[in-house]
Design a protein around this motif. Structure first.
Motif, PDB file in Angstrom:
ATOM      1  N   ASP A  15      -2.728  16.924  -6.276  1.00 24.50           N
ATOM      2  CA  ASP A  15      -4.050  16.519  -6.782  1.00 24.50           C
ATOM      3  C   ASP A  15      -3.924  15.970  -8.203  1.00 24.50           C
ATOM      4  N   ASN A  16      -2.998  15.035  -8.392  1.00 23.60           N
ATOM      5  CA  ASN A  16      -2.618  14.640  -9.741  1.00 23.60           C
ATOM      6  C   ASN A  16      -3.380  13.464 -10.334  1.00 23.60           C
ATOM      7  N   SER A  17      -3.697  12.452  -9.512  1.00 22.82           N
ATOM      8  CA  SER A  17      -4.233  11.186 -10.039  1.00 22.82           C
ATOM      9  C   SER A  17      -3.322  10.615 -11.118  1.00 22.82           C
ATOM     10  N   GLN A  18      -2.058  10.524 -10.844  1.00 21.39           N
ATOM     11  CA  GLN A  18      -1.122  10.012 -11.847  1.00 21.39           C
ATOM     12  C   GLN A  18      -0.259   8.858 -11.357  1.00 21.39           C
ATOM     13  N   VAL A  19       0.164   8.925 -10.105  1.00 20.42           N
ATOM     14  CA  VAL A  19       1.164   7.973  -9.622  1.00 20.42           C
ATOM     15  C   VAL A  19       0.714   6.509  -9.798  1.00 20.42           C
ATOM     16  N   PRO A  20      -0.565   6.163  -9.523  1.00 17.30           N
ATOM     17  CA  PRO A  20      -0.944   4.749  -9.675  1.00 17.30           C
ATOM     18  C   PRO A  20      -0.728   4.208 -11.101  1.00 17.30           C
ATOM     19  N   SER A  21      -1.187   4.949 -12.115  1.00 14.87           N
ATOM     20  CA  SER A  21      -1.046   4.467 -13.494  1.00 14.87           C
ATOM     21  C   SER A  21       0.416   4.432 -13.921  1.00 14.87           C
ATOM     22  N   PHE A  79      -7.826   9.481   0.342  1.00 15.41           N
ATOM     23  CA  PHE A  79      -8.109   8.283  -0.473  1.00 15.41           C
ATOM     24  C   PHE A  79      -7.208   7.107  -0.101  1.00 15.41           C
ATOM     25  N   ASP A  80      -6.036   7.409   0.463  1.00 11.34           N
ATOM     26  CA  ASP A  80      -5.114   6.332   0.839  1.00 11.34           C
ATOM     27  C   ASP A  80      -5.671   5.510   1.997  1.00 11.34           C
ATOM     28  N   GLU A  81      -6.561   6.131   2.788  1.00  6.45           N
ATOM     29  CA  GLU A  81      -7.188   5.369   3.879  1.00  6.45           C
ATOM     30  C   GLU A  81      -8.026   4.220   3.322  1.00  6.45           C
ATOM     31  N   VAL A  87       3.249  -1.244   4.066  1.00  4.99           N
ATOM     32  CA  VAL A  87       2.915   0.124   3.650  1.00  4.99           C
ATOM     33  C   VAL A  87       4.194   0.899   3.321  1.00  4.99           C
ATOM     34  N   PHE A  88       4.142   1.676   2.232  1.00  2.35           N
ATOM     35  CA  PHE A  88       5.278   2.493   1.777  1.00  2.35           C
ATOM     36  C   PHE A  88       4.904   3.956   1.811  1.00  2.35           C
ATOM     37  N   SER A  89       5.811   4.802   2.270  1.00  7.87           N
ATOM     38  CA  SER A  89       5.589   6.229   2.136  1.00  7.87           C
ATOM     39  C   SER A  89       6.903   6.909   1.778  1.00  7.87           C
ATOM     40  N   LEU A  90       6.820   7.799   0.800  1.00 10.36           N
ATOM     41  CA  LEU A  90       7.996   8.546   0.354  1.00 10.36           C
ATOM     42  C   LEU A  90       7.880   9.978   0.848  1.00 10.36           C
ATOM     43  N   GLY A  91       8.882  10.447   1.586  1.00  6.44           N
ATOM     44  CA  GLY A  91       8.845  11.810   2.087  1.00  6.44           C
ATOM     45  C   GLY A  91       9.762  11.963   3.284  1.00  6.44           C
ATOM     46  N   VAL A 137       0.864  -1.181   0.000  1.00  9.13           N
ATOM     47  CA  VAL A 137       0.000   0.000   0.000  1.00  9.13           C
ATOM     48  C   VAL A 137       0.900   1.231   0.000  1.00  9.13           C
ATOM     49  N   CYS A 138       0.584   2.225  -0.834  1.00 10.39           N
ATOM     50  CA  CYS A 138       1.363   3.463  -0.837  1.00 10.39           C
ATOM     51  C   CYS A 138       0.523   4.573  -0.226  1.00 10.39           C
ATOM     52  N   THR A 139       1.077   5.232   0.797  1.00  9.35           N
ATOM     53  CA  THR A 139       0.348   6.331   1.430  1.00  9.35           C
ATOM     54  C   THR A 139       1.203   7.581   1.423  1.00  9.35           C
ATOM     55  N   LYS A 140       0.528   8.696   1.223  1.00 12.42           N
ATOM     56  CA  LYS A 140       1.224   9.973   1.195  1.00 12.42           C
ATOM     57  C   LYS A 140       0.851  10.763   2.446  1.00 12.42           C
ATOM     58  N   ALA A 141       1.851  11.392   3.075  1.00  9.91           N
ATOM     59  CA  ALA A 141       1.593  12.253   4.233  1.00  9.91           C
ATOM     60  C   ALA A 141       1.243  13.642   3.708  1.00  9.91           C
ATOM     61  N   LEU A 195      -1.844  -1.237  -3.815  1.00 13.37           N
ATOM     62  CA  LEU A 195      -3.006  -0.356  -3.657  1.00 13.37           C
ATOM     63  C   LEU A 195      -2.546   1.061  -3.360  1.00 13.37           C
ATOM     64  N   LEU A 196      -3.172   2.039  -4.028  1.00 12.40           N
ATOM     65  CA  LEU A 196      -2.880   3.456  -3.776  1.00 12.40           C
ATOM     66  C   LEU A 196      -4.195   4.212  -3.663  1.00 12.40           C
ATOM     67  N   GLY A 197      -4.124   5.489  -3.303  1.00 12.91           N
ATOM     68  CA  GLY A 197      -5.302   6.338  -3.352  1.00 12.91           C
ATOM     69  C   GLY A 197      -5.497   6.819  -4.782  1.00 12.91           C
ATOM     70  N   GLN A 198      -6.717   7.177  -5.152  1.00 15.27           N
ATOM     71  CA  GLN A 198      -6.922   7.598  -6.542  1.00 15.27           C
ATOM     72  C   GLN A 198      -6.363   8.997  -6.792  1.00 15.27           C
ATOM     73  N   GLN A 199      -6.170   9.763  -5.722  1.00 17.36           N
ATOM     74  CA  GLN A 199      -5.593  11.096  -5.868  1.00 17.36           C
ATOM     75  C   GLN A 199      -4.964  11.498  -4.546  1.00 17.36           C
ATOM     76  N   GLY A 200      -3.783  12.094  -4.597  1.00 16.16           N
ATOM     77  CA  GLY A 200      -3.114  12.517  -3.373  1.00 16.16           C
ATOM     78  C   GLY A 200      -3.310  14.000  -3.153  1.00 16.16           C
ATOM     79  N   VAL A 201      -3.625  14.375  -1.922  1.00 16.05           N
ATOM     80  CA  VAL A 201      -3.770  15.799  -1.595  1.00 16.05           C
ATOM     81  C   VAL A 201      -2.444  16.500  -1.841  1.00 16.05           C
ATOM     82  N   SER A 230       8.741  10.828 -11.165  1.00 18.78           N
ATOM     83  CA  SER A 230       9.868  10.477 -10.295  1.00 18.78           C
ATOM     84  C   SER A 230       9.375   9.756  -9.046  1.00 18.78           C
ATOM     85  N   THR A 231       8.236  10.199  -8.506  1.00 16.39           N
ATOM     86  CA  THR A 231       7.641   9.515  -7.354  1.00 16.39           C
ATOM     87  C   THR A 231       7.348   8.059  -7.707  1.00 16.39           C
ATOM     88  N   ALA A 232       6.759   7.863  -8.883  1.00 17.76           N
ATOM     89  CA  ALA A 232       6.427   6.499  -9.315  1.00 17.76           C
ATOM     90  C   ALA A 232       7.693   5.669  -9.511  1.00 17.76           C
TER      91      ALA A 232
END
Ligand SMILES: Cc1cc2nc3c(=O)[nH]c(=O)nc-3n(C[C@H](O)[C@H](O)[C@H](O)COP(=O)(O)OP(=O)(O)OC[C@H]3O[C@@H](n4cnc5c(N)ncnc54)[C@H](O)[C@@H]3O)c2cc1C
Ligand SMILES: Nc1ncnc2c1ncn2[C@@H]1O[C@H](COP(=O)(O)O)[C@@H](O)[C@H]1O
Lengths: 321, 260
Positions: free
Chosen positions: B124-130, B38-40, B59-63, B5-9, B115-121, B97-99
């Motif tokens: 607001d990209n909706s790109q990393v999953p694809s 959405f990551d929840e 769970v993975f988080s980059l930051g 699971v990828c979650t963003k802070a 599993l990822l969220g459909q969009q990260g706050v 680069s995140t992906a």
């Protein structure tokens, strides 16, 4: 000589999407002397080329194949990247729809390319564009520069002007070599509810907890029908089970940019504003004169939504003659 | 079954956004970080899949340091272990680069599902999953509101304009979660205690083999400036009795705003 634009034009049920034609119109505006090619992908879609030509693309690439009959991100990403390779396009534009959101970033990754989604304004021309998009749910905006040989941009529906440019675009078949499709749409179920798609509607009427209960949706629906509007909702009423999530507007719902947004009994929480604050005109109807929504509304009426909405529908009907 | 699971802070959604002095970012002073909403749903789906099919969840988080609390929150909900990818080279990365970083961390782990969220706050990209799916060379389904897995096959439902699409495909695969997928559980006291005994592994550009390959400078989409949204012109409340106001409103919508 600039390398030009490629615009992905989406079609559904034999119709070109308006939002895609907005993207094509914007590409034409930006291209200056450069070419603007369009690509359509699907099965039995050749007939769409004539309508598409009205918007003035230089050429139309048609990827018409059994493989594209049912949507898959892998095959669509492949079709678009092959078109880019064939044309050597500098920018790929598409409308920010649920289809493009799904496969455009995949295509960008395939080409090791910059990608910016949900863009609301584009400056520059030729080979250099600067794109602006909302961040933090529209609480601020980011301006991006694109530094790759090809860059992908998706445009928010309803924001860019549609312009028929006319022209005699020639069509050309694009054969796409798709090696593998490991996930594909197998069924599509139309949802009940909006006849006009919420994220593309030019008028949205939205209800919140102030409508008192789900039995009052017909009051709002009647105004929707009069205005040709889509019905939206706050999260509070979605969570309460009054209406399906597909109607939710806001940070965890849909983003809308209609010409007119009528908020009925919605307080105007920051997460709701996130989804609708880029609407051109906002009307708020709320019985509490201190409700935060009034700070964002172009016009506000203080009063009972169940009394005002039927009167408003009647008055609009009268004005329509 | 092994699930990542990828979650963003991200800043709490109530945060008032202020722009940093250099106008290149927002001002993070005093901001409270939470798991991107959405990551929840992604975390919850991982827990449900494990309950049903057995296996392991990571769970993975980059930051930066802000990720610790977010990873602990996932561990408290029941995720087995966590990976914190933290490197100054990776500050303010673009989506691709995140992906790339997430793909490097996930690719050799033997995962069946990411599993990822459909969009990260934030972006607001909706790109990393694809993008992640492409870089892993796996199939994907984004904006998923229902997911079923049977052997190495999946059936996922996604929301599109005016319809639901059913996507069928094979694992391994990447999914992004849309609201409606599930109801996230809250971490209980026991979960919070158990989380303290779980490990958070830390990875760097070096340990992922990305030194000199992915960095802020190498990003292709460069955030040049952050601006406040254009001011909306001052609105007004209409006056008079309700009938007068309604008439006036329709009149203004026609003659002043030209939207009717
Ligand atoms: C992470 C997160 C994400 C969220 N995402 C979203 C989202 O996507 N979309 C969203 O909408 N919210 C979202 N929220 C919830 C948001 O914070 C608010 O709780 C929600 O928007 C409130 O909905 P509401 O305005 O319908 O209800 P309320 O805040 O209860 O407001 C009801 C309003 O109706 C008015 N009213 C009552 N009776 C009448 C009457 N008879 N006539 C006229 N007016 C009347 C009241 O004065 C009040 O202003 C999110 C919250 C969080 C924490
Ligand atoms: N820095 C990050 N660390 C972990 N996951 C991330 C990060 N950035 C984005 N993601 C994941 O990708 C999803 C979509 O993000 P985005 O494409 O930025 O909207 C998020 O909901 C997360 O699940």
């Amino acid at each position: 000589m600039s390398k030009g634009f490629l615009v992905f034009v989406e079609s559904r049920g034999g119709q070109l999407r308006k939002a895609s034609l907005e993207a094509l119109s914007e590409a034409k505006r930006l291209a200056q002397s450069a070419d603007v090619h369009a690509i359509i992908v699907g099965k039995d879609i050749k007939g769409l080329a004539a309508e598409l030509a009205k918007f003035g693309p230089t050429s139309i690439l048609i990827a018409d194949n059994d493989l594209f009959a049912n949507y898959s991100s892998e095959a669509y990403a492949k079709a678009v990247t092959e078109a880019v390779n064939k044309l050597g396009a500098r920018f790929v534009l598409a409308a920010n729809t649920s289809m493009a959101k799904d496969f455009i970033p995949r295509a960008a990754a395939k080409m090791d390319a910059a990608c910016v989604t949900d863009v609301m304004s584009i400056k520059g021309g030729g080979d250099n564009l600067e794109v602006t998009k909302p961040m933090y749910s529209g609480k601020c905006y980011g301006v991006y520069e694109l530094n790759s040989d090809v860059s992908f941009i998706t445009l928010r529906p309803n924001v860019f002007a549609l312009a028929e440019n006319g022209g005699e675009a020639k069509s050309e078949d694009l054969s796409v070599n798709v090696e593998k499709v490991r996930a594909q749409v197998s069924e599509v179920h139309a949802s009940e509810g909006n006849k006009v798609e919420l994220s593309e509607a030019t008028v949205v009427v939205a209800g919140g907890r102030g409508i008192k209960g789900p039995e009052n949706w017909p009051v709002l629906q009647n105004l929707c029908d009069t205005l040709g509007a889509a019905l939206g909702a706050s999260r509070a009423v979605v969570d309460a089970g009054w209406i399906d999530h597909q109607h939710q507007v806001g940070q965890t719902g849909k983003t809308v940019s209609p010409q007119l947004y009528i908020a009925c009994g919605i307080s105007g929480a920051i997460q709701h504003l996130a989804g609708m604050s880029s609407s051109k005109v906002i009307v708020a109807i709320n019985k509490d004169p201190e409700a935060p929504i009034f700070k964002h509304a172009t016009y506000g009426i203080v009063g009972d939504v169940l009394e005002i909405v039927p009167k408003l529908a009647a008055e609009v009907k009268k004005a329509q003659g | 079954m092994k699930i990542a699971v990828c979650t963003k802070a991200v800043p709490d959604t109530e945060t008032r956004i202020a722009i940093a002095a250099d106008k290149k970012n927002i001002d993070f002073a005093g901001v409270r970080f939470v798991t991107s909403p959405f990551d929840e749903f992604a975390v919850e789906e991982a827990l449900k899949l494990k309950e049903k099919h057995g296996g392991e969840t990571v769970v993975f988080s980059l930051g930066g340091a802000e990720c610790t609390a977010v990873l602990q929150d996932s561990l408290a909900r029941g995720i087995d272990s966590a990976v914190h990818i933290n490197d100054p080279d990776f500050a303010n990365l673009d989506t691709l680069s995140t992906a790339k970083v997430l793909a490097a961390a996930i690719k050799d782990g033997g995962y069946d599902i990411v599993l990822l969220g459909q969009q990260g706050v934030g972006g607001d990209n909706s790109q990393v999953p694809s993008m992640l799916a492409e870089l892993l060379d796996w199939p994907q389904t984004t904006m998923v509101v229902k997911l079923e897995v049977e052997g190495n096959q999946f059936k996922a439902e996604r929301e599109i304009e005016g319809a639901h699409e059913v996507v069928t495909g094979s694992l391994p695969a990447v999914f992004s979660a849309q609201k409606g997928l599930n109801e996230p559980r809250y971490p209980g006291i026991k979960g919070v205690m158990a989380a303290k005994r779980k490990t958070i592994e830390v990875k760097s550009a070096e340990s992922l083999g990305l030194k000199g390959k992915v960095s802020t400078e190498l990003c292709k989409a460069k955030l040049k400036e952050v601006l406040m949204p254009p001011e909306r012109p001052q609105g007004r409340k209409l006056e008079g009795d309700i009938d007068t106001q309604v008439k006036e409103l329709v009149n203004l919508l026609r003659t002043e705003s030209h939207v009717l």
